[in-house]
Design a protein around this motif. Structure first.
Motif, mmCIF file in Angstrom:
data_model
loop_
_atom_site.group_PDB
_atom_site.id
_atom_site.type_symbol
_atom_site.label_atom_id
_atom_site.label_comp_id
_atom_site.label_asym_id
_atom_site.label_seq_id
_atom_site.Cartn_x
_atom_site.Cartn_y
_atom_site.Cartn_z
ATOM 1 N N ARG A 144 0.598 -0.980 0.017
ATOM 2 C CA ARG A 144 -0.187 0.363 -0.048
ATOM 3 C C ARG A 144 0.824 1.111 0.212
ATOM 4 O O ARG A 144 0.066 2.426 0.417
ATOM 5 C CB ARG A 144 -0.671 -0.050 1.441
ATOM 6 C CG ARG A 144 -1.496 -1.065 1.611
ATOM 7 C CD ARG A 144 -2.640 -1.100 2.340
ATOM 8 N NE ARG A 144 -3.921 -1.895 2.274
ATOM 9 C CZ ARG A 144 -4.052 -2.811 3.627
ATOM 10 N NH1 ARG A 144 -2.652 -2.537 4.075
ATOM 11 N NH2 ARG A 144 -4.356 -3.891 3.016
ATOM 12 N N ILE A 145 2.323 1.022 -0.288
ATOM 13 C CA ILE A 145 3.295 2.037 -0.063
ATOM 14 C C ILE A 145 3.995 2.487 -1.295
ATOM 15 O O ILE A 145 4.288 1.492 -2.112
ATOM 16 C CB ILE A 145 4.146 1.826 0.845
ATOM 17 C CG1 ILE A 145 4.027 1.528 2.357
ATOM 18 C CG2 ILE A 145 4.950 2.804 0.827
ATOM 19 C CD1 ILE A 145 5.034 1.492 3.070
ATOM 20 N N ARG A 146 3.249 3.647 -2.202
ATOM 21 C CA ARG A 146 3.246 3.984 -3.096
ATOM 22 C C ARG A 146 4.311 5.063 -3.213
ATOM 23 O O ARG A 146 4.413 6.297 -2.587
ATOM 24 C CB ARG A 146 2.546 4.559 -3.902
ATOM 25 C CG ARG A 146 1.830 6.034 -3.858
ATOM 26 C CD ARG A 146 0.473 5.813 -4.407
ATOM 27 N NE ARG A 146 -1.039 5.396 -4.524
ATOM 28 C CZ ARG A 146 -1.525 5.795 -4.825
ATOM 29 N NH1 ARG A 146 -1.624 6.803 -5.267
ATOM 30 N NH2 ARG A 146 -3.209 4.586 -4.563
ATOM 31 N N LEU A 195 -1.966 10.614 -6.618
ATOM 32 C CA LEU A 195 -2.024 10.935 -5.266
ATOM 33 C C LEU A 195 -3.106 10.021 -4.514
ATOM 34 O O LEU A 195 -3.737 9.759 -4.128
ATOM 35 C CB LEU A 195 -1.837 12.158 -4.478
ATOM 36 C CG LEU A 195 0.260 12.398 -4.794
ATOM 37 C CD1 LEU A 195 -0.382 13.933 -3.604
ATOM 38 C CD2 LEU A 195 0.560 11.685 -4.152
ATOM 39 N N CYS A 208 -4.726 8.219 -1.083
ATOM 40 C CA CYS A 208 -3.471 8.046 -0.231
ATOM 41 C C CYS A 208 -4.627 8.708 0.709
ATOM 42 O O CYS A 208 -4.851 9.920 0.939
ATOM 43 C CB CYS A 208 -2.695 8.924 -0.927
ATOM 44 S SG CYS A 208 -1.195 8.003 -2.041
ATOM 45 N N ARG A 209 -3.912 8.418 1.705
ATOM 46 C CA ARG A 209 -4.184 8.490 3.484
ATOM 47 C C ARG A 209 -3.362 10.062 3.918
ATOM 48 O O ARG A 209 -3.358 10.582 5.001
ATOM 49 C CB ARG A 209 -4.737 8.034 4.275
ATOM 50 C CG ARG A 209 -3.967 6.887 4.423
ATOM 51 C CD ARG A 209 -4.884 5.684 5.037
ATOM 52 N NE ARG A 209 -4.903 5.683 7.000
ATOM 53 C CZ ARG A 209 -6.220 6.193 7.483
ATOM 54 N NH1 ARG A 209 -7.331 5.513 6.888
ATOM 55 N NH2 ARG A 209 -6.522 6.537 8.772
ATOM 56 N N VAL A 239 0.721 11.501 2.546
ATOM 57 C CA VAL A 239 1.548 11.724 1.831
ATOM 58 C C VAL A 239 2.740 12.246 2.012
ATOM 59 O O VAL A 239 2.789 13.870 2.974
ATOM 60 C CB VAL A 239 0.769 12.869 0.918
ATOM 61 C CG1 VAL A 239 2.133 12.958 -0.035
ATOM 62 C CG2 VAL A 239 -0.208 12.289 -0.150
ATOM 63 N N ALA A 264 -0.182 2.142 6.067
ATOM 64 C CA ALA A 264 -0.391 1.940 5.556
ATOM 65 C C ALA A 264 -1.805 0.006 5.951
ATOM 66 O O ALA A 264 -1.767 -0.215 5.002
ATOM 67 C CB ALA A 264 0.810 1.025 4.661
ATOM 68 N N GLU A 312 -4.023 3.492 1.782
ATOM 69 C CA GLU A 312 -2.959 4.143 0.168
ATOM 70 C C GLU A 312 -2.434 4.975 1.277
ATOM 71 O O GLU A 312 -2.937 5.894 1.967
ATOM 72 C CB GLU A 312 -3.528 4.065 -0.867
ATOM 73 C CG GLU A 312 -4.245 2.865 -1.518
ATOM 74 C CD GLU A 312 -3.552 1.811 -2.085
ATOM 75 O OE1 GLU A 312 -1.830 2.498 -2.467
ATOM 76 O OE2 GLU A 312 -3.724 0.983 -1.956
ATOM 77 N N VAL A 313 -1.153 4.738 0.964
ATOM 78 C CA VAL A 313 0.045 6.487 0.943
ATOM 79 C C VAL A 313 1.479 5.844 0.349
ATOM 80 O O VAL A 313 1.373 5.480 -0.319
ATOM 81 C CB VAL A 313 0.759 5.814 2.490
ATOM 82 C CG1 VAL A 313 0.034 5.820 3.776
ATOM 83 C CG2 VAL A 313 1.609 4.574 2.881
ATOM 84 N N ALA A 314 1.736 7.733 0.145
ATOM 85 C CA ALA A 314 2.697 8.038 -0.183
ATOM 86 C C ALA A 314 3.614 8.621 0.124
ATOM 87 O O ALA A 314 3.914 9.332 0.987
ATOM 88 C CB ALA A 314 2.679 8.640 -1.655
#
Length: 260
Positions: A11-13, A77, A80-81, A83, A111, A115-117
């Motif tokens: 879930r980490i982009r 993004l 994403c919850r 960033v 995550a 989703e997170v980035a």
């Protein structure tokens, strides 16, 4: 726990903004794959992944093939919850700032729920203030202040490593080493007796004046903690030095050729 770690990593982009050199995209893909990360998103890259990117990816071709290419940062993004933007320089405007270990812990915590980035900017100028405004936190890699600019793929590697290290610690995963079959005390005493006899026989030491030498050699081999096989090799060497025929059990342990 390992499956949960894998799910969180998925879930980490990593989002690369307007990357100039395609080779850096490939190197970033390799950096992510080595750490078990699989999400690479590209925002308006100056060069799309090409032969150079594939060469630099060095086996992470699948990440390049799956990488999303977006016209805008908003698209990259989406969903994403959290960033976190990477910044090589500390900004004049105060912003919540994290070091890489704290960044990794926060990303993994979020995550677990969505989703997170991680946002990485251009090679020459990093992220703009408008792009940083999309981030809840900044992460700063504490480099040499006289030469602080990291290549974008190198920065990705540092952050990816911290993410994996933190995830492994949380899941209880540790490197394990096969226990060695250490030589027992009685075998070591037999070796020391054999060693003392050999040193006297070959004229290296005087039995009347060798106590200090014997103690030093004991300390040396006690530090080394040889295992049973290593001790047999040493005993075989001593026997050969004495001119004895090497016992068959020792001969079997000798290498048949020199290593490269």
């Amino acid at each position: 726990m390992i499956d949960q770690m894998t799910e969180s990593l998925a879930r980490i982009r990593f989002v690369l903004v307007e990357t100039t050199h395609s080779g850096n995209i490939g190197a970033a893909a390799r950096a992510l794959k080595t750490m078990g990360l699989s999400r690479l998103e590209l925002v308006a890259p100056r060069q799309r992944p090409d032969a150079e990117a594939l060469a630099r990816a060095s086996g992470a071709d699948d990440l390049l093939e799956r990488a999303g290419i977006h016209a805008t940062l908003t698209d990259a993004l989406a969903g994403c919850r959290l960033v976190v933007g990477a910044s090589a320089r500390l900004r004049s405007l105060e912003w919540p700032l994290l070091e890489p270990p704290d960044c990794a812990a926060r990303l993994l915590a979020e995550a677990a729920h969505g989703e997170v980035a991680v946002l990485l900017g251009r090679e020459s100028s990093g992220l703009s203030n408008d792009e940083l405004a999309r981030c809840q936190f900044l992460v700063h890699i504490p480099t040499n202040p006289d030469f602080s600019s990291l290549n974008v793929a190198a920065a990705a590697q540092v952050l990816a490593y911290e993410i994996r290290r933190t995830a492994r610690a949380a899941s209880g995963e540790h490197l394990t080493e096969t226990p060695r079959d250490l030589a027992p005390a009685e075998a070591m005493e037999g070796f020391y007796t054999h060693l003392t006899e050999t040193l006297v026989q070959i004229g290296f030491s005087d039995p009347e004046q060798s106590r200090t030498l014997t103690r030093r050699l004991r300390r040396l081999f006690n530090r080394a903690q040889p295992d049973r096989v290593e001790l047999n090799i040493l005993r075989g060497i001593l026997s050969a030095a004495q001119g004895r025929k090497t016992p068959e059990r020792f001969a079997r342990l000798q290498p048949t050729s020199q290593p490269d």
